[in-house]
Enzyme design. Structure first.
Site, short mmCIF file in Angstrom:
data_model
loop_
_atom_site.label_atom_id
_atom_site.label_comp_id
_atom_site.label_asym_id
_atom_site.label_seq_id
_atom_site.Cartn_x
_atom_site.Cartn_y
_atom_site.Cartn_z
N GLY A 195 1.04 -1.19 0.05
CA GLY A 195 0.07 -0.15 0.14
C GLY A 195 0.91 1.19 -0.09
O GLY A 195 0.59 2.41 -0.64
N HIS A 196 1.93 1.23 0.82
CA HIS A 196 2.63 2.25 1.11
C HIS A 196 3.36 2.56 -0.26
O HIS A 196 3.69 3.63 -0.78
CB HIS A 196 3.85 2.03 2.12
CG HIS A 196 3.48 2.18 3.47
ND1 HIS A 196 3.29 1.22 4.30
CD2 HIS A 196 2.71 3.24 4.30
CE1 HIS A 196 2.80 1.25 5.58
NE2 HIS A 196 2.23 2.63 5.35
N ILE A 219 -5.02 -0.11 -1.44
CA ILE A 219 -4.37 -1.50 -1.99
C ILE A 219 -5.05 -2.88 -1.11
O ILE A 219 -5.01 -2.48 0.21
CB ILE A 219 -2.88 -1.42 -2.06
CG1 ILE A 219 -2.34 -0.35 -3.09
CG2 ILE A 219 -2.30 -2.76 -2.57
CD1 ILE A 219 -2.75 -0.37 -4.41
#
Ligand code: PAF
Length: 282
Positions: free
Chosen positions: A32-33, A173
């Site tokens: 996600g990051h 995500i």
């Protein structure tokens, strides 16, 4: 990638950069990051990330101490993403004296949903984000829609304080089964991890019902209540499951519903000791 902890060193390193794009994080980086880093590259150059577990945004009984800290693995990931500078201040670097000046978001946004269940959370987030912006002075900053309310709080802070930073939202995500990626997923036992997918399933069911249309605000309340009861029966402890207007995160009245105002359903619920949040635009 340069790793810098001191504010003055950071300013020296970034002097003259006027297109910097910034992604603040608390570390324990996952896909996600990393998707934020990739999106960032499309919006500016160089890409600056930060890792700082911000004590101000944790309540006294929350997980500040056990929040996963995986600095070396994070550095490797950021290097692969072509990040130019990682700003990783210590608490002493960022808060050399008690942080008495704080940013308090307005009640109608800052004290609802997450703000109701995590008192002081958004004050802590806004204060650190403003301070990080002041250190990095980015042109653009990227925030994930997984923290939907946080994104909105920060956008409004920038607008009201006339901060010269464009806020870019990034899609959530998800794992293959739909669970939104989060550092806190690491707290889940194997059994909880397979149950965790019920959160997004519940949001999808609500999304479907609302999209079928012609609902009143009373119908929405019932849908929310039933969804909480359903999760509760499976062993969850929901803080809220709530359908809100996307533009202000307030509940939709009958007029809003019949004029098809864009909506979002947001949820926070505890599974065992882990508190998960998620949301779905409708
Ligand atoms: O979303 C987070 O990880 C944090 O709230 C943030 C924006 C880095 C501020 O500490």
């Amino acid at each position: 990638m340069k790793i810098i902890s001191d504010i003055q060193d950071l300013r020296d390193q970034l002097r003259g950069q006027n297109r910097a794009v910034f992604i603040p994080t608390m570390g324990n980086l996952h896909e996600g990051h990393l998707s934020l880093m990739r999106l960032a590259r499309q919006h500016g150059d160089p890409v600056i990330a930060s890792i700082f577990v911000n004590r101000l945004q944790f309540g006294p009984n929350e997980d500040f101490d056990k929040y996963p800290r995986t600095f070396e693995a994070d550095v490797e990931k950021l290097e692969k993403e072509g990040v130019y500078v990682l700003f990783a201040p210590t608490e002493k670097d960022l808060y050399p004296e008690p942080q008495e000046y704080r940013v308090e978001p307005p009640q109608n946004l800052g004290k609802i949903l997450e703000g109701e269940f995590r008192p002081g959370f958004f004050e802590g987030v806004c204060t650190v984000v403003l301070k990080l912006f002041s250190c990095v002075q980015p042109k653009v900053a990227v925030f994930g829609k997984k923290d939907y309310q946080q994104l909105m709080v920060i956008r409004q802070m920038c607008r009201q304080l006339a901060l010269p930073v464009d806020i870019v939202p990034a899609e959530t995500i998800r794992a293959e089964d739909g669970l939104a990626l989060s550092s806190r997923n690491g707290y889940l036992s194997a059994e909880e991890r397979s149950e965790a997918v019920q959160l997004i399933q519940t949001l999808k069911e609500i999304q479907e019902k609302v999209l079928q249309g012609k609902l009143t605000s009373a119908d929405i309340l019932k849908i929310e209540k039933d969804a909480c009861a359903k999760l509760n029966a499976r062993g969850w402890v929901p803080d809220y499951i709530s359908v809100r207007k996307r533009n202000d995160l307030l509940s939709a009245n009958d007029a809003d519903l019949s004029s098809n105002q864009p909506l979002v359903v947001l949820a926070a619920a505890k599974l065992g000791k882990t508190r998960l949040i998620d949301n779905l635009e409708i």
